[in-house]
Design a protein around this motif. Structure first.
Motif, PDB file in Angstrom:
ATOM      1  N   ASN A 123       0.846  -1.192   0.000  1.00 18.46           N
ATOM      2  CA  ASN A 123       0.000   0.000   0.000  1.00 18.46           C
ATOM      3  C   ASN A 123       0.883   1.243   0.000  1.00 18.46           C
ATOM      4  O   ASN A 123       2.102   1.167   0.148  1.00 18.46           O
ATOM      5  N   GLU A 124       0.269   2.406  -0.189  1.00 19.53           N
ATOM      6  CA  GLU A 124       1.032   3.649  -0.228  1.00 19.53           C
ATOM      7  C   GLU A 124       1.756   3.932   1.078  1.00 19.53           C
ATOM      8  O   GLU A 124       2.810   4.574   1.092  1.00 19.53           O
ATOM      9  N   ASP A 125       1.191   3.449   2.217  1.00 17.98           N
ATOM     10  CA  ASP A 125       1.821   3.699   3.511  1.00 17.98           C
ATOM     11  C   ASP A 125       2.909   2.673   3.834  1.00 17.98           C
ATOM     12  O   ASP A 125       3.486   2.690   4.927  1.00 17.98           O
ATOM     13  N   GLY A 126       3.194   1.784   2.909  1.00  9.93           N
ATOM     14  CA  GLY A 126       4.244   0.787   3.117  1.00  9.93           C
ATOM     15  C   GLY A 126       3.753  -0.521   3.678  1.00  9.93           C
ATOM     16  O   GLY A 126       4.528  -1.491   3.771  1.00  9.93           O
ATOM     17  N   SER A 127       2.486  -0.599   4.069  1.00 13.37           N
ATOM     18  CA  SER A 127       1.932  -1.853   4.586  1.00 13.37           C
ATOM     19  C   SER A 127       1.589  -2.780   3.429  1.00 13.37           C
ATOM     20  O   SER A 127       1.525  -2.358   2.270  1.00 13.37           O
TER      21      SER A 127
END
Length: 332
Positions: free
Chosen positions: A240-244
């Motif tokens: 995901n964009e948040d790194g998750s």
């Protein structure tokens, strides 16, 4: 009185059967032991003493003394047992753990890696007499903990294992080779690797079969575990964009043929864990298969308790004798 007391010669208690026989004999013969005088009238006699009626006390004292002697002959004693264990055959074990991104799949709860860490911790705690080390691998491998007998160190290192320590991938050959390197200098009679993976060898510069040949050369047995459900599993598929991680259904692919070959050629065994319960059962089976031989020494210390009974019996006989020659002297 007899709490925690054992008897070295309990067969002597059979002699207690003689006591009721002696008691019966005494009452049958009692009248014959007393002299009799026939007179026409006892009006001229006044008998105020009760001592003649108390004469059976002497016989009772003898019976009690005899009972004390019999108990003493049975040798009452307390027993203290101390044990000392000596490990006669320790086992050196290296657990090779796959930490690739697929180990975050949620077909095991809460995910494969967390489930493994929980089961592996129980396994380590059940091996108090063995040395255990940890190797982690993904696209490459390294030694998390060298083999050690300090279980706190191993458990702490196991708890700290997370995804992201290594580049992603599944280098089974690297993980196995690093584990062999940890054990090759071991002087232990039995050396074991437990290698777990949930994928197919796709990284590393050492082929799994080459690493297996090294294990054979150093007489290291390898148990292999394929981790993952049959079919599809909810697995990381993208970021995901948040790194998750973003999760989606993905086909579970495990090179079971390779794992079986590694296990068979090294004298180990292959297992397939499709859920938490089967994973736990696999480690329990390995725990039973690889038993450490322990020699136990027992030391016994006995404390004799017959002396008080001898003293009691002696005191009763002395009392009976004193009463016989003093108080009851005129009636015997």
């Amino acid at each position: 009185m007899f709490e925690n007391i054992e008897f070295a010669h309990p067969q002597f208690f059979w002699l207690l059967l003689l006591l009721p026989v002696a008691l019966l004999w005494y009452f049958l013969k009692r009248k014959q032991e007393v002299a009799s005088l026939k007179i026409s009238s006892t009006g001229g006699f006044q008998v105020n003493s009760i001592l003649p009626r108390l004469k059976p006390v002497l016989f009772i004292l003898r019976l009690l003394a005899l009972s004390g002697i019999i108990v003493a002959m049975a040798r009452p004693q307390t027993e203290e047992i101390s044990t000392r264990t000596k490990t006669t055959r320790g086992i050196d074990i290296v657990m090779a753990i796959d930490v690739s991104s697929s180990m975050l799949a949620r077909d095991l709860k809460p995910n494969r890696l967390s489930a493994l860490k929980e089961v592996a911790a129980d396994f380590i705690e059940q091996r108090p007499n063995d040395r255990i080390g940890l190797v982690v691998y993904a696209g490459e491998s390294y030694t998390k903990t060298p083999i050690t007998s300090d279980k706190n160190i191993v458990l702490s290192a196991l708890k700290d294992i997370t995804y992201g320590e290594l580049t992603d991938g599944t280098a089974i050959g690297m993980g196995l080779a690093t584990s062999v390197n940890r054990l090759k200098e071991s002087k232990s009679i039995s050396k074991v690797i437990i290698l777990l993976t949930d994928g197919v060898n796709n990284s590393g510069f050492i082929e799994p079969q080459t690493a297996a040949d090294l294990a054979i050369e150093f007489d290291i047995k390898t148990y292999t575990i394929g981790l993952g459900t049959n079919g599809n599993a909810l697995s990381p598929i993208a970021y995901n964009e948040d790194g998750s991680f973003r999760y989606g259904m993905r086909q579970v692919e495990i090179d079971e043929e390779l794992l079986q070959d590694i296990a068979n050629t090294t004298g180990g065994k292959y297992f397939r864990a499709t859920d938490n319960e089967k994973l736990e059962a696999i480690y329990e089976e390995i725990n039973k298969l690889e038993k450490t031989e322990i020699e136990e020494f027992k030391y016994y210390r006995y404390e004799e308790k017959f002396r008080p009974w001898v003293l009691i019996a002696g005191a009763l006989l002395l009392l009976e004798w004193l009463l016989r020659i003093s108080v009851f002297r005129s009636f015997i």
